[in-house]
Design a protein around this motif. Structure first.
Motif, PDB file in Angstrom:
ATOM      1  N   UNK A   5      40.799  42.226  26.198  1.00  0.00           N
ATOM      2  CA  UNK A   5      41.728  43.134  25.504  1.00  0.00           C
ATOM      3  C   UNK A   5      42.737  43.749  26.473  1.00  0.00           C
ATOM      4  N   UNK A   6      42.328  43.956  27.720  1.00  0.00           N
ATOM      5  CA  UNK A   6      43.248  44.558  28.700  1.00  0.00           C
ATOM      6  C   UNK A   6      43.717  43.534  29.736  1.00  0.00           C
ATOM      7  N   UNK A   7      43.479  42.258  29.469  1.00  0.00           N
ATOM      8  CA  UNK A   7      44.018  41.218  30.350  1.00  0.00           C
ATOM      9  C   UNK A   7      43.197  40.930  31.582  1.00  0.00           C
ATOM     10  N   UNK A   8      41.908  41.304  31.584  1.00  0.00           N
ATOM     11  CA  UNK A   8      41.026  40.996  32.717  1.00  0.00           C
ATOM     12  C   UNK A   8      40.337  39.676  32.407  1.00  0.00           C
ATOM     13  N   UNK A   9      40.770  38.618  33.054  1.00  0.00           N
ATOM     14  CA  UNK A   9      40.281  37.280  32.707  1.00  0.00           C
ATOM     15  C   UNK A   9      39.628  36.541  33.866  1.00  0.00           C
ATOM     16  N   UNK A  10      39.536  37.155  35.037  1.00  0.00           N
ATOM     17  CA  UNK A  10      38.998  36.443  36.201  1.00  0.00           C
ATOM     18  C   UNK A  10      38.238  37.399  37.105  1.00  0.00           C
ATOM     19  N   UNK A  11      37.517  36.813  38.048  1.00  0.00           N
ATOM     20  CA  UNK A  11      36.809  37.626  39.051  1.00  0.00           C
ATOM     21  C   UNK A  11      37.796  38.497  39.816  1.00  0.00           C
ATOM     22  N   UNK A  12      38.934  37.930  40.144  1.00  0.00           N
ATOM     23  CA  UNK A  12      39.955  38.657  40.898  1.00  0.00           C
ATOM     24  C   UNK A  12      40.418  39.891  40.136  1.00  0.00           C
ATOM     25  N   UNK A  13      40.680  39.748  38.825  1.00  0.00           N
ATOM     26  CA  UNK A  13      41.099  40.891  38.013  1.00  0.00           C
ATOM     27  C   UNK A  13      40.029  41.971  38.006  1.00  0.00           C
ATOM     28  N   UNK A  14      38.787  41.540  37.850  1.00  0.00           N
ATOM     29  CA  UNK A  14      37.665  42.495  37.836  1.00  0.00           C
ATOM     30  C   UNK A  14      37.577  43.255  39.164  1.00  0.00           C
ATOM     31  N   UNK A  15      37.715  42.516  40.257  1.00  0.00           N
ATOM     32  CA  UNK A  15      37.626  43.137  41.581  1.00  0.00           C
ATOM     33  C   UNK A  15      38.751  44.141  41.787  1.00  0.00           C
ATOM     34  N   UNK A  16      39.956  43.812  41.306  1.00  0.00           N
ATOM     35  CA  UNK A  16      41.092  44.733  41.424  1.00  0.00           C
ATOM     36  C   UNK A  16      40.828  46.026  40.672  1.00  0.00           C
TER      37      UNK A  16
END
Length: 689
Positions: free
Chosen positions: A204-215
């Motif tokens: 829903x907020x555009x978090x689609x990868x490990x990298x996004x999660x880590x950020x």
């Protein structure tokens, strides 16, 4: 939207909206030109790219574009603006500054989940900004509003839209927010959420990868530590921030099978120009003149010189009111953020593959100590679920799963005491020690770095020793595949060194002391630093000091004294002082006349108080063990006596005591070696000093 519009101004907190009101004496035409440029920049934002409040932000941007059209009509009318227009234009300027900050925060990379959970607050701020725009339009003089027929129509439309714009969180925002809160409720009960539900919330907020999660997790961690750094332990947001961090950590660990750090580097804004920037930028030019470290938060003082914010604040707080570089008196203690230098530093770090938040870790050292407990049951439950998953992967996973798990443990334990405690309680240490012997250099590196982070916790140190890991750590200092791994292994020994029992265990390992001596001689700056402080802790008693002498420690330390790193020289003198406490160590030091001369020169030239303390203590030990012959040698060194008298006048109590003892010994030996005085002729006056 241009990349620079996404950046948050240095030193500004998320969703804080500082503004600068234009000067009352500003010319109306100048103010209008500045306002047009400001509004044009804001109007370029795209509401569809926001993680939340897309409809409300779209309404605010529609009003902004109408305002831009109105201002351009006023400017094209070419009629002189009355002085009375400054008030209304200034109010518009302040309102649009706030809108610019709001939109920058909402589109900031890494803050998407936090914006979603604060959608009501953001909507309220947007309504306030639009109300300010409408109010400012009402106080503009009639001849400005009616500069042309088109201007008048735009003014009426603008006022109506600004007052009536429906700025509220979207329905989808509300559903996503409720889903996140349901996840946190599961964590509070130590229940595992469904993977599909968690992925829906992230998507829903555009978090689609490990990298996004880590950020996202790194942003929330910085927010948490910033609040703790400011002493806001009772901040109501801490529970929510910690819970969201736990949710993101759980998702990063459990839902994503691979670490896509290369994607993060490629997607980072400014990563392309970084290479060209690094080609012509000297890192020395970006170092703070006070700390000689890279300026992560550069600010400019009234003399025009730039320093790192933390260093110059400490300088002024210590009572200094002059510019460290020019010596001029500072007219004000206010600083101006140097955005240009900060941008170059960011590009340089990106070129070297180092994220900015890793360089800022030193800023939060005090705050990390305040994370010993979880802020709320949701944070505690989420972290424990993630830790249990990691331990299962470390113990029973495939090589690839173990590789990712070791990397995740390293990240999890880096800046949170509670995370370290959870990992130690879950028996992570024995499994990490097993991976220290891995043939995969990356796995070995992450395992050693994880052990380093856990060794900062008392229970982690105890677990490492009880698991028989000291020998493995010493071997890693010597033979680990990566230089960084060898440095980290030496740092583990440093954290173990304050415990005398651990030091004795390390000292009994035959290769421990020779390995540290080799690292002092051949290592990088960080490796030498870690080896110096570790060896200082390990050297207790004649046996360990004898081993260090046999391993050639004295010669290596002598080579570090004349270097350009003052901290290494200070640590070298401290270690020589420890070695010189024993007769064998003193004999080895005295065997080099150049080293003794270098120590005397160091005593006179060093600006370090602790360095002088160790140096004068070492010279006293050399005289004590070397006898009158050494004392006489000291007395012949012309640079020694002025340095000793300076310590008596302005040294620490310990240095004062040692300096007095040395002076008395030198005088005693000198008087003993003088021939008996001849009696003066009768009638001659004898003058005594």
């Amino acid at each position: 939207m241009p990349p620079h519009d996404r950046k948050v101004a240095p030193g500004r907190r998320m969703l804080a909206l500082p503004t600068v009101c234009p000067c009352e004496a500003i010319a109306p035409g100048t103010l209008l030109a500045s306002l047009v440029a400001l509004v044009a920049g804001v109007a370029r934002h795209d509401a569809a790219a926001l993680p939340a409040l897309r409809r409300g932000a779209g309404e605010a941007l529609r009003v902004t574009r109408v305002l831009l059209a109105f201002l351009e009509e006023v400017r094209e009318a070419a009629a002189p603006l009355p002085d009375a227009s400054v008030l209304g234009l200034s109010e518009l300027h302040v309102a649009i500054q706030k809108l610019r900050f709001l939109l920058a925060d909402c589109s900031r990379r890494g803050a998407r989940l936090w914006v979603l959970m604060n959608a009501d607050l953001v909507a309220s701020e947007l309504r306030f900004v639009l109300g300010s725009v409408a109010t400012a339009m009402d106080v503009l003089p009639a001849d400005v509003v009616g500069a042309s027929v088109e201007a008048g129509e735009l003014a009426r439309l603008l006022s109506q839209q600004a007052w009536r714009a429906p700025v509220w969180p979207d329905e989808d925002d509300g559903r996503a927010t409720r889903s996140v809160r349901s996840m946190l409720a599961l964590f509070r009960g130590s229940a595992t959420p469904h993977a599909e539900d968690a992925m829906m919330v992230l998507g829903r907020v555009g978090i689609t990868s490990w990298c996004d999660c880590a950020e996202e997790a790194a942003f929330l961690e910085a927010e948490l530590l910033d609040r703790l750094e400011d002493g806001r332990e009772n901040d109501n947001d801490l529970v929510l921030i910690s819970g969201l961090m736990a949710f993101l950590v759980y998702c990063r660990v459990v839902l994503f099978d691979s670490v896509d750090t290369k994607k993060a580097d490629a997607a980072a804004p400014g990563s392309r120009p970084a290479a060209s920037c690094a080609a012509w930028t000297s890192q020395e030019a970006l170092q703070c003149p006070i700390s000689l470290e890279l300026m992560i938060d550069p600010v400019t003082v009234t003399t025009g010189q730039t320093y790192d914010r933390t260093s110059i604040k400490r300088w002024i707080k210590s009572g200094c009111r002059t510019c460290p570089v020019t010596g001029e008196k500072l007219r004000s203690a206010q600083f101006v953020p140097n955005v240009a230098v900060r941008g170059i530093v960011e590009q340089l770090l990106l070129a070297n593959g180092t994220p900015l938040h890793e360089q800022q870790s030193s800023k939060h050292r005090c705050a990390v100590d305040k994370t010993a407990s979880a802020f709320g049951p949701a944070a505690a439950g989420g972290v424990r679920l993630a830790v249990a998953f990691l331990i299962a992967r470390l113990s029973r996973g495939t090589p690839e799963e173990q590789k990712k798990a070791a990397f995740e443990v390293r990240k999890l334990a880096k800046r949170n005491v509670y995370h370290r405690a959870c990992l130690v309680e879950a028996d992570a240490v024995p499994w990490l020690l097993h991976l220290v012997s891995s043939a995969d250099a990356s796995v070995q590196d992450n395992a050693i770095a994880s052990l380093l982070n856990l060794s900062k916790h008392a229970a982690g140190r105890s677990a490492l020793v009880e698991a028989g890991g000291l020998g493995l750590v010493v071997d890693a200092v010597n033979v680990a595949a990566k230089v960084e791994a060898r440095q980290n292994a030496a740092a583990i020994l440093f954290y173990l060194s304050p415990n005398s029992e651990y030091c004795q265990e390390i000292g009994r390992i035959p290769e421990a002391i020779p390995t540290l001596v080799r690292l002092m001689r051949d290592g990088t700056y960080r490796g030498r630093k870690n080896a110096l402080v570790s060896l200082h802790g390990v050297l207790h008693g004649a046996s360990s000091i004898g081993k260090s002498v046999t391993a050639g420690a004295v010669g290596v330390l002598a080579s570090l004294l004349p270097g350009d790193r003052e901290d290494l020289a200070n640590d070298s003198v401290a270690l020589l002082a420890r070695i010189g406490e024993q007769p064998a160590g003193a004999t080895a030091i005295l065997a080099s006349s150049e080293l003794v001369t270098g120590l005397v020169d160091f005593l006179g030239a060093s600006a370090s108080r602790s360095g002088k303390d160790h140096c004068v203590a070492l010279l006293a030990s050399l005289c004590l063990h070397g006898g009158d012959k050494v004392v006489a040698l000291m007395g012949k060194m012309t640079a020694l006596m002025p340095a000793l008298y300076a310590l008596i006048a302005d040294g620490s109590p310990l240095a004062n005591k040692k300096a007095r003892w040395l002076i008395n010994e030198i005088h005693r030996v000198y008087e003993q070696r003088q021939p008996l005085p001849v009696a003066p002729p009768a009638g001659d006056r004898v003058i005594r000093v």
